[in-house]
Motif scaffolding. Structure first.
Motif, PDB file in Angstrom:
ATOM      1  N   TRP A 142      -2.956  14.781  10.290  1.00 36.03           N
ATOM      2  CA  TRP A 142      -3.007  13.374  10.708  1.00 36.03           C
ATOM      3  C   TRP A 142      -2.492  12.463   9.596  1.00 36.03           C
ATOM      4  N   ASN A 143      -2.036  11.298  10.003  1.00 34.90           N
ATOM      5  CA  ASN A 143      -1.431  10.340   9.085  1.00 34.90           C
ATOM      6  C   ASN A 143      -2.511   9.612   8.276  1.00 34.90           C
ATOM      7  N   TYR A 144      -2.397   9.665   6.956  1.00 28.17           N
ATOM      8  CA  TYR A 144      -3.394   9.040   6.076  1.00 28.17           C
ATOM      9  C   TYR A 144      -3.504   7.533   6.315  1.00 28.17           C
ATOM     10  N   ASP A 145      -2.414   6.922   6.789  1.00 28.72           N
ATOM     11  CA  ASP A 145      -2.437   5.481   7.058  1.00 28.72           C
ATOM     12  C   ASP A 145      -3.423   5.122   8.171  1.00 28.72           C
ATOM     13  N   GLN A 146      -3.722   6.091   9.053  1.00 28.59           N
ATOM     14  CA  GLN A 146      -4.734   5.843  10.092  1.00 28.59           C
ATOM     15  C   GLN A 146      -6.060   5.452   9.455  1.00 28.59           C
ATOM     16  N   LEU A 147      -6.431   6.197   8.420  1.00 33.61           N
ATOM     17  CA  LEU A 147      -7.691   5.937   7.714  1.00 33.61           C
ATOM     18  C   LEU A 147      -7.628   4.607   6.978  1.00 33.61           C
ATOM     19  N   LEU A 148      -6.520   4.361   6.285  1.00 37.37           N
ATOM     20  CA  LEU A 148      -6.396   3.127   5.507  1.00 37.37           C
ATOM     21  C   LEU A 148      -6.428   1.890   6.403  1.00 37.37           C
ATOM     22  N   SER A 223      -8.774  -4.595  -0.066  1.00 39.91           N
ATOM     23  CA  SER A 223      -9.443  -4.238   1.187  1.00 39.91           C
ATOM     24  C   SER A 223      -9.498  -2.730   1.401  1.00 39.91           C
ATOM     25  N   ILE A 224      -8.585  -1.983   0.750  1.00 40.14           N
ATOM     26  CA  ILE A 224      -8.586  -0.523   0.870  1.00 40.14           C
ATOM     27  C   ILE A 224      -8.763   0.136  -0.500  1.00 40.14           C
ATOM     28  N   CYS A 225      -9.352  -0.610  -1.419  1.00 41.28           N
ATOM     29  CA  CYS A 225      -9.521  -0.131  -2.789  1.00 41.28           C
ATOM     30  C   CYS A 225     -10.933   0.436  -2.991  1.00 41.28           C
ATOM     31  N   PRO A 226     -11.054   1.617  -3.578  1.00 40.28           N
ATOM     32  CA  PRO A 226     -12.384   2.200  -3.825  1.00 40.28           C
ATOM     33  C   PRO A 226     -13.278   1.308  -4.677  1.00 40.28           C
ATOM     34  N   THR A 227     -12.691   0.563  -5.627  1.00 32.78           N
ATOM     35  CA  THR A 227     -13.505  -0.295  -6.498  1.00 32.78           C
ATOM     36  C   THR A 227     -14.208  -1.387  -5.688  1.00 32.78           C
ATOM     37  N   GLN A 228     -13.487  -1.953  -4.720  1.00 36.16           N
ATOM     38  CA  GLN A 228     -14.056  -3.018  -3.891  1.00 36.16           C
ATOM     39  C   GLN A 228     -15.178  -2.486  -3.006  1.00 36.16           C
ATOM     40  N   SER A 282      -9.864  17.604   5.367  1.00 33.99           N
ATOM     41  CA  SER A 282      -8.495  17.232   5.761  1.00 33.99           C
ATOM     42  C   SER A 282      -8.086  15.886   5.171  1.00 33.99           C
ATOM     43  N   ILE A 283      -9.055  15.102   4.701  1.00 30.46           N
ATOM     44  CA  ILE A 283      -8.716  13.838   4.027  1.00 30.46           C
ATOM     45  C   ILE A 283      -7.886  14.135   2.785  1.00 30.46           C
ATOM     46  N   ARG A 284      -8.258  15.185   2.047  1.00 26.83           N
ATOM     47  CA  ARG A 284      -7.480  15.611   0.875  1.00 26.83           C
ATOM     48  C   ARG A 284      -6.056  15.970   1.273  1.00 26.83           C
ATOM     49  N   SER A 285      -5.941  16.786   2.325  1.00 27.03           N
ATOM     50  CA  SER A 285      -4.620  17.245   2.769  1.00 27.03           C
ATOM     51  C   SER A 285      -3.758  16.072   3.210  1.00 27.03           C
ATOM     52  N   SER A 286      -4.359  15.161   3.985  1.00 24.98           N
ATOM     53  CA  SER A 286      -3.609  14.014   4.485  1.00 24.98           C
ATOM     54  C   SER A 286      -3.153  13.116   3.340  1.00 24.98           C
ATOM     55  N   SER A 287      -4.031  12.919   2.366  1.00 31.10           N
ATOM     56  CA  SER A 287      -3.710  12.080   1.209  1.00 31.10           C
ATOM     57  C   SER A 287      -2.541  12.670   0.426  1.00 31.10           C
ATOM     58  N   MET A 288      -2.604  13.974   0.162  1.00 32.16           N
ATOM     59  CA  MET A 288      -1.541  14.603  -0.612  1.00 32.16           C
ATOM     60  C   MET A 288      -0.234  14.699   0.173  1.00 32.16           C
ATOM     61  N   THR A 289      -0.356  14.865   1.500  1.00 31.55           N
ATOM     62  CA  THR A 289       0.857  14.895   2.333  1.00 31.55           C
ATOM     63  C   THR A 289       1.597  13.566   2.239  1.00 31.55           C
ATOM     64  N   LYS A 290       0.848  12.459   2.264  1.00 30.23           N
ATOM     65  CA  LYS A 290       1.480  11.145   2.132  1.00 30.23           C
ATOM     66  C   LYS A 290       2.114  10.997   0.759  1.00 30.23           C
ATOM     67  N   SER A 291       1.426  11.480  -0.283  1.00 30.28           N
ATOM     68  CA  SER A 291       1.977  11.375  -1.639  1.00 30.28           C
ATOM     69  C   SER A 291       3.285  12.149  -1.756  1.00 30.28           C
ATOM     70  N   ARG A 327      -2.063   6.638  -6.908  1.00 26.07           N
ATOM     71  CA  ARG A 327      -3.027   5.891  -6.086  1.00 26.07           C
ATOM     72  C   ARG A 327      -2.414   4.575  -5.602  1.00 26.07           C
ATOM     73  N   THR A 328      -1.608   3.945  -6.455  1.00 27.33           N
ATOM     74  CA  THR A 328      -0.951   2.694  -6.066  1.00 27.33           C
ATOM     75  C   THR A 328      -0.015   2.941  -4.896  1.00 27.33           C
ATOM     76  N   ARG A 329       0.721   4.045  -4.931  1.00 30.51           N
ATOM     77  CA  ARG A 329       1.619   4.372  -3.824  1.00 30.51           C
ATOM     78  C   ARG A 329       0.839   4.675  -2.549  1.00 30.51           C
ATOM     79  N   LEU A 330      -0.282   5.377  -2.703  1.00 28.92           N
ATOM     80  CA  LEU A 330      -1.093   5.728  -1.534  1.00 28.92           C
ATOM     81  C   LEU A 330      -1.585   4.492  -0.790  1.00 28.92           C
ATOM     82  N   ALA A 331      -1.857   3.429  -1.528  1.00 29.70           N
ATOM     83  CA  ALA A 331      -2.421   2.217  -0.932  1.00 29.70           C
ATOM     84  C   ALA A 331      -1.400   1.402  -0.148  1.00 29.70           C
ATOM     85  N   LYS A 332      -0.130   1.778  -0.210  1.00 32.46           N
ATOM     86  CA  LYS A 332       0.907   1.031   0.507  1.00 32.46           C
ATOM     87  C   LYS A 332       0.950   1.458   1.970  1.00 32.46           C
TER      88      LYS A 332
END
Length: 333
Positions: A142-148, A223-228, A282-291, A327-332
């Protein structure tokens, strides 16, 4: 379902009783035995189930528990047990887990590994081990952007979120941006650092058996930052509760269990319309696939996923670059 759960509970209790009894007979104190159990962390639940399964098998042979202490050839006992499981069409994973739990029990009795894992047992285990190996194949993820996008949509609705969904979003963001496993996030110590940064300190027992520290820095899109999300999760507390564990649930008046954190993330995944059947991992897999799709280098992926021991050694001793870029790229979006 209730009957099945009751059966698992009974079997697990039998396995734990057997384990404690065997180690107690060897001379270990109750405190020492508990420390051995604690060393397994969440995998102890699996061990106690499989030991309970062996206890049932042992008694079905007309043997008494005391006879386990008189075993001279542990490999023979394990080989016969695994062969019986195969005859009963037990799964490959069940056979492997039973072998692992029983081998450990005999090691704790004082037997050396060579006495336990002989040629006969190695031959018997070839089939279930081969069956457990994951084939290399193309899989749709699944596309990581769905989660974001879902997390972004809930950014202004934090007050309306239920405690369990809030927990799921916080953990999902940590997993996505750090590629830590759920169990590693669950056992983590989370602390706030200057300049809006947050530190997640945990231990990795799978693959590397080492500690790991991840530092999150504010991203452009908060809005999609872990720190926030971590800040808002902690800000829900009263001042007198600041020292409570990070995954404290007010609705339960205790720390969230591993199962509850898994359920929380699954609630978020379902809300994102991620197809049923995908695990939390699968969150790990989706995140790395996007990267990878965004052009992350092999070095960046190895460092971020911590998969290979070689790259882990490099990361520990030489490669001091941060994962902020990935991480900066992932947030786009």
């Amino acid at each position: 379902t209730t009957r099945k759960n009751d059966g698992c509970l009974v079997r697990g209790n039998r396995g734990e009783e057997l384990f404690r009894w065997v180690l107690n007979q060897r001379g270990l104190t109750d405190t020492a035995i508990q420390n051995v159990i604690n060393g397994w962390h969440e995998s102890w639940r699996r061990h106690r189930q499989r030991l309970g399964q062996f206890d049932e098998y042992w008694i079905s042979l007309g043997r008494r528990r005391e006879e386990i202490l008189k075993v001279e050839d542990p490999e023979l006992v394990i080989a016969n047990f695994i062969s019986q499981l195969e005859a009963e069409d037990a799964t490959n994973a069940n056979q492997a887990n039973c072998r692992s739990a029983l081998s450990t029990l005999f090691q704790l009795q004082g037997f050396k590994k060579e006495k336990i894992n002989g040629v006969a047992l190695q031959q018997i285990m070839k089939k279930p081990q081969a069956g457990m190996r994951k084939p290399i194949k193309e899989e749709q993820i699944w596309n990581y952007d769905q989660l974001l996008k879902y997390i972004k949509s809930k950014s202004d609705q934090k007050v309306q979120l239920s405690e369990i969904e809030f927990l799921g979003i916080v953990i999902a963001t940590i997993m996505g941006y750090s590629t830590l496993r759920l169990i590693e996030v669950h056992r983590a110590i989370v602390s706030k650092l200057p300049k809006g940064c947050w530190q997640v300190k945990t231990a990795m027992f799978k693959g590397h058996d080492t500690g790991v520290t991840v530092i999150f820095r504010p991203l452009d899109d908060l809005s999609i930052c872990p720190t926030q999300w971590l800040s808002c999760w902690k800000n829900r507390r009263k001042k007198k509760d600041e020292k409570l564990p990070v995954w404290w649930l007010y609705s339960k008046n205790r720390v969230a269990s591993y199962e509850e954190t898994s359920k929380a993330v699954h609630i978020v995944m379902k809300a994102c319309k991620i197809p049923a059947g995908y695990t939390v991992t699968s969150i790990r897999s989706s995140s790395m696939t996007k990267s990878i799709d965004q052009g992350a280098t092999k070095t960046e992926i190895n460092r971020a996923t911590r998969h290979r021991k070689g790259s882990q050694a490099v990361a520990n001793h030489y490669d001091k670059n941060l994962n902020d870029k990935i991480r900066t790229r992932l947030a786009k979006l």
